[in-house]
Design an enzyme around this catalytic site. Structure first.
Site, mmCIF file in Angstrom:
data_model
loop_
_atom_site.group_PDB
_atom_site.id
_atom_site.type_symbol
_atom_site.label_atom_id
_atom_site.label_comp_id
_atom_site.label_asym_id
_atom_site.label_seq_id
_atom_site.Cartn_x
_atom_site.Cartn_y
_atom_site.Cartn_z
ATOM 1 C CB SER A 285 -8.212 8.747 -9.475
ATOM 2 O OG SER A 285 -7.933 7.941 -10.579
ATOM 3 C CG HIS B 167 -9.978 10.215 -14.384
ATOM 4 N ND1 HIS B 167 -10.746 9.390 -13.599
ATOM 5 C CD2 HIS B 167 -8.734 10.199 -13.839
ATOM 6 C CE1 HIS B 167 -9.997 8.886 -12.637
ATOM 7 N NE2 HIS B 167 -8.774 9.367 -12.754
HETATM 8 C C1 GTR Z 1 -4.675 5.429 -13.746
HETATM 9 C C2 GTR Z 1 -5.004 4.109 -13.099
HETATM 10 C C3 GTR Z 1 -6.342 4.198 -12.451
HETATM 11 C C4 GTR Z 1 -6.494 5.444 -11.605
HETATM 12 C C5 GTR Z 1 -5.832 6.654 -12.202
HETATM 13 C C6 GTR Z 1 -5.602 7.821 -11.254
HETATM 14 O O1 GTR Z 1 -3.500 5.424 -14.451
HETATM 15 O O2 GTR Z 1 -4.962 3.112 -14.085
HETATM 16 O O3 GTR Z 1 -6.594 3.028 -11.695
HETATM 17 O O4 GTR Z 1 -6.021 5.232 -10.329
HETATM 18 O O5 GTR Z 1 -4.602 6.379 -12.736
HETATM 19 O O6 GTR Z 1 -5.325 7.637 -10.069
HETATM 20 O O7 GTR Z 1 -5.658 8.948 -11.743
#
Ligand code: GTR
Length: 429
Positions: free
Chosen positions: A267, A408
């Site tokens: 991420s 995610h």
């Molecule tokens: C979210 C962000 C993403 C990603 C994610 C993370 O809120 O919008 O770009 O970086 O976090 O790091 O888990």
């Protein structure tokens, strides 16, 4: 007030504090047919419009692209070289039930005990013949979160409060031990002959808009470069810099094969890993797990997170100049495929998850695909897929890619692919 309204407010109050940060705003586009058309800049066409045809011309073009990413997006990493010093904070030769040796190293980032420092946790397989390849990656919840082994020191830097009591008054507590362990299947990795090294990202830059004051950037003083300029580095730059200091520390360990250090990030840390791998050619292989906007995903695609959204929710991540592109990604002199191309010809792996629409899985695939011409110019097999592969059909050419089922996260499936990819491209440990 109607009962429905009261219930709704109560519900919002209950979930709001646990939401990581503003995500999935209602106005984000998730409809492929509404993405619109765009033209990607050609990584092989130099500033004056000429297309390079020879391998020998790539280094100059590479420098040009690197400069663009530094000045327009991630900010400039200072040229001043800092020399680290290491202190061993702990050692356990029978960790993970005897499988591994665990060490904690305090990395004095300027070589000075009064200067900024970070803590590196290292696991090395006890069964090894000679120096081992190592996966290096930053973690989100402190080194003590990657395993529940009680000997690991709690992270001491700022951490986001949570509702489970793992972080209280922005400091880690005992409850956080092992909190991120599912993302770090240590035994599986160690059994395959790899070492694992990790650093808490908050040691470099506390991840909030006012984090700079406590960050390594502030603590480096003049060595951090000009302050207040449009190209001044931010949190992503600092995390990437920390990854390189992690490399410096690993390179000093006789048990580590410094020619096979694999950089991995998830991420936001996947974005930082790509930027670190682009700048620092000592990393043998780079893995960006669900790195999304500002990582592997094509910014010109209006799908999921956008530049404006990321710069608004996380104003401290990129340099100030990047905000100029909030509503006009097409004005960028590059796109994220060119970031990936800076890693060429070293193997790189881009990974997506099917339900992680915020990160734009197709955009991540297209980022990988866009780097293919550079990888081919440099004599590799590039990306062995022109169309996006289906779920669980990993592509294992020099540019690797997979789309995993689910959300995610970093899962065992992801790690299994990374280990196989490293075995294939760097040789089995
Ligand atoms: C979210 C962000 C993403 C990603 C994610 C993370 O809120 O919008 O770009 O970086 O976090 O790091 O888990």
């Amino acid at each position: 007030m109607g009962i429905i309204r009261i219930c709704l407010i109560a519900f919002m109050l209950a979930i709001l504090p646990s939401m990581p940060e503003a995500q999935n705003p209602a106005n984000a586009n998730y409809d492929e047919s509404k993405v619109g058309s765009y033209t990607l800049p050609d990584p092989l066409v130099i500033g004056n419009g000429q297309r390079i045809e020879k391998r020998a011309d790539w280094p100059a073009r590479r420098r040009e692209i690197l400069e663009l990413f530094a000045s327009r997006m991630y900010g400039r990493t200072p040229a001043t070289k800092t020399k680290i010093a290491l202190r061993e904070a702990s050692r356990e030769s029978r960790a993970l039930g005897g499988l591994a040796t665990r060490r904690e190293l305090t990395v004095l980032l300027t070589g000075n005990a009064d200067g900024p420092k970070m803590s590196l946790l290292l696991y090395l397989p006890n069964q090894r013949r000679g120096p081992v390849p190592v996966f290096l990656g930053m973690n989100f919840q402190g080194n003590h979160s990657v395993s529940s082994e009680p000997g690991i020191a709690l992270a001491s830097s700022w951490m986001r409060n949570d509702r489970e009591g793992r972080v209280v008054r922005n400091r880690a507590t005992e409850k956080g031990r092992g909190g991120e362990a599912t993302r770090w299947p240590l035994e599986t990795i160690i059994r395959q002959g790899y070492g694992v090294a990790t650093i808490y990202y908050g040691d470099l830059y506390p991840d909030h808009p006012e984090g700079r004051a406590e960050s390594v950037i502030a603590r480096l003083g003049e060595a951090a470069g000009r302050s207040g300029s449009g190209d001044e580095w931010g949190a992503l730059g600092a995390w990437a810099w920390g990854m390189s200091r992690g490399f410096d520390a690993l390179a000093r360990q006789t048990e580590v094969d410094a020619r096979r250090v694999i950089l991995l990030g998830h991420s936001r840390l996947g974005k930082a890993a790509l930027w670190a791998g682009a700048q620092d050619q000592r990393f043998a292989l780079v893995i960006a797990n669900e790195s999304g906007e500002g990582g592997a995903a094509i910014a010109r695609r209006d799908f999921g997170e956008t530049i404006e959204r990321i710069n608004t929710a996380f104003p401290h991540w990129f340099c100030a100049n990047f905000k100029e592109y909030n509503r006009r990604p097409e004005a960028l002199p590059f796109d994220q495929h060119m970031l990936i191309s800076l890693i060429a010809p070293r193997p790189v792996y881009v990974a997506s998850a099917a339900e992680d629409l915020w990160a734009d899985p197709r955009g991540e695939f297209l980022g990988a695909r866009g780097a293919d011409p550079v990888y081919r110019l440099l004599g590799t097999d590039g990306l062995g897929a022109t169309e996006m592969p289906g779920i669980h059909q990993p592509v294992t050419t020099t540019i690797g890619y997979h789309l995993r089922a689910g959300k995610h996260d970093v899962t065992l499936y992801d790690w299994e692919q990374y280990i196989a990819f490293a075995n294939h491209h760097l040789g089995r440990p």
